[in-house]
Enzyme design. Sequence first.
Site, PDB file in Angstrom:
ATOM      1  N   ASP A  30       0.844  -1.193   0.000  1.00 62.31           N
ATOM      2  CA  ASP A  30       0.000   0.000   0.000  1.00 62.31           C
ATOM      3  C   ASP A  30       0.883   1.247   0.000  1.00 62.31           C
ATOM      4  O   ASP A  30       1.900   1.316   0.694  1.00 62.31           O
ATOM      5  CB  ASP A  30      -0.917  -0.008   1.229  1.00 62.31           C
ATOM      6  CG  ASP A  30      -2.079   0.969   1.088  1.00 62.31           C
ATOM      7  OD1 ASP A  30      -3.233   0.506   0.951  1.00 62.31           O
ATOM      8  OD2 ASP A  30      -1.836   2.192   1.108  1.00 62.31           O
ATOM      9  N   GLY A  93     -15.790   2.512   3.735  1.00 53.29           N
ATOM     10  CA  GLY A  93     -14.533   3.244   3.582  1.00 53.29           C
ATOM     11  C   GLY A  93     -13.761   2.897   2.324  1.00 53.29           C
ATOM     12  O   GLY A  93     -12.563   3.168   2.235  1.00 53.29           O
ATOM     13  N   HIS A 100     -10.215  -5.212  -3.543  1.00 53.78           N
ATOM     14  CA  HIS A 100      -8.888  -5.473  -2.966  1.00 53.78           C
ATOM     15  C   HIS A 100      -9.038  -5.954  -1.536  1.00 53.78           C
ATOM     16  O   HIS A 100      -9.933  -5.531  -0.808  1.00 53.78           O
ATOM     17  CB  HIS A 100      -7.997  -4.229  -3.024  1.00 53.78           C
ATOM     18  CG  HIS A 100      -8.636  -2.979  -2.506  1.00 53.78           C
ATOM     19  ND1 HIS A 100      -9.564  -2.275  -3.242  1.00 53.78           N
ATOM     20  CD2 HIS A 100      -8.520  -2.334  -1.332  1.00 53.78           C
ATOM     21  CE1 HIS A 100      -9.976  -1.227  -2.537  1.00 53.78           C
ATOM     22  NE2 HIS A 100      -9.364  -1.240  -1.357  1.00 53.78           N
TER      23      HIS A 100
HETATM   24  P1  5GP Z   1      -9.691   1.356   0.279  1.00 49.85           P
HETATM   25  O1  5GP Z   1      -9.741   2.679   0.973  1.00 49.85           O
HETATM   26  O2  5GP Z   1     -10.402   1.421  -1.060  1.00 49.85           O
HETATM   27  O3  5GP Z   1     -10.137   0.190   1.112  1.00 49.85           O
HETATM   28  O4  5GP Z   1      -8.165   1.058   0.003  1.00 49.85           O
HETATM   29  C1  5GP Z   1      -7.475   1.615  -1.061  1.00 49.85           C
HETATM   30  C2  5GP Z   1      -6.022   1.592  -0.687  1.00 49.85           C
HETATM   31  O5  5GP Z   1      -5.273   1.814  -1.865  1.00 49.85           O
HETATM   32  C3  5GP Z   1      -5.622   2.659   0.317  1.00 49.85           C
HETATM   33  O6  5GP Z   1      -5.072   2.054   1.473  1.00 49.85           O
HETATM   34  C4  5GP Z   1      -4.588   3.500  -0.456  1.00 49.85           C
HETATM   35  O7  5GP Z   1      -3.520   3.916   0.360  1.00 49.85           O
HETATM   36  C5  5GP Z   1      -4.146   2.546  -1.539  1.00 49.85           C
HETATM   37  N1  5GP Z   1      -3.705   3.187  -2.769  1.00 49.85           N
HETATM   38  C6  5GP Z   1      -4.367   4.175  -3.444  1.00 49.85           C
HETATM   39  N2  5GP Z   1      -3.693   4.514  -4.556  1.00 49.85           N
HETATM   40  C7  5GP Z   1      -2.585   3.705  -4.590  1.00 49.85           C
HETATM   41  C8  5GP Z   1      -1.500   3.590  -5.500  1.00 49.85           C
HETATM   42  O8  5GP Z   1      -1.402   4.283  -6.519  1.00 49.85           O
HETATM   43  N3  5GP Z   1      -0.559   2.674  -5.220  1.00 49.85           N
HETATM   44  C9  5GP Z   1      -0.618   1.881  -4.092  1.00 49.85           C
HETATM   45  N4  5GP Z   1       0.385   1.009  -3.910  1.00 49.85           N
HETATM   46  N5  5GP Z   1      -1.636   1.964  -3.216  1.00 49.85           N
HETATM   47  C10 5GP Z   1      -2.606   2.875  -3.459  1.00 49.85           C
END
Ligand code: 5GP
Length: 114
Positions: A30, A93, A100
Amino acid sequence: MNDCIFCRISEGAIPATLVHADPDIIAFRDIDPQAPTHVLVIPRRHVGSANDLEASDTELVGRLVVVARSIARTEGIAESGYRLVVNTGADGGQSVGHLHLHLLGGRGLAWPPG
Ligand code: 5GP
Ligand code: ZN
């Protein structure tokens, strides 16, 4: 799906630190880690969220969890413990619209979540 950031990571168009890659699943660190180990495990195929899963995706979902478990071992957190999280929709969230699995570990994690 050119506007999907995780599809672009899967294609290699956006760099990420991969910790697993196979024809159907990748895992990468992440970009904003919330724990010493914070890895995202995703299907290469675009699935928007858990809401978009079909019965035919049962094996894929199982494999996502098994990949996460394998990474937990290689990260050295299998014994200390970890958390697998699938944030879904606004109240869940979810901020990226490509399914993912978060693998979080390496520190004690509070419960209940925020
Ligand atoms: P969500 O909030 O949808 O459950 O998780 C999305 C995750 O993707 C977040 O923890 C965020 O930090 C991560 N994330 C967003 N954009 C990128 C990116 O470009 N690269 C990586 N490695 N992680 C990302
Ligand atoms: Zn996608």
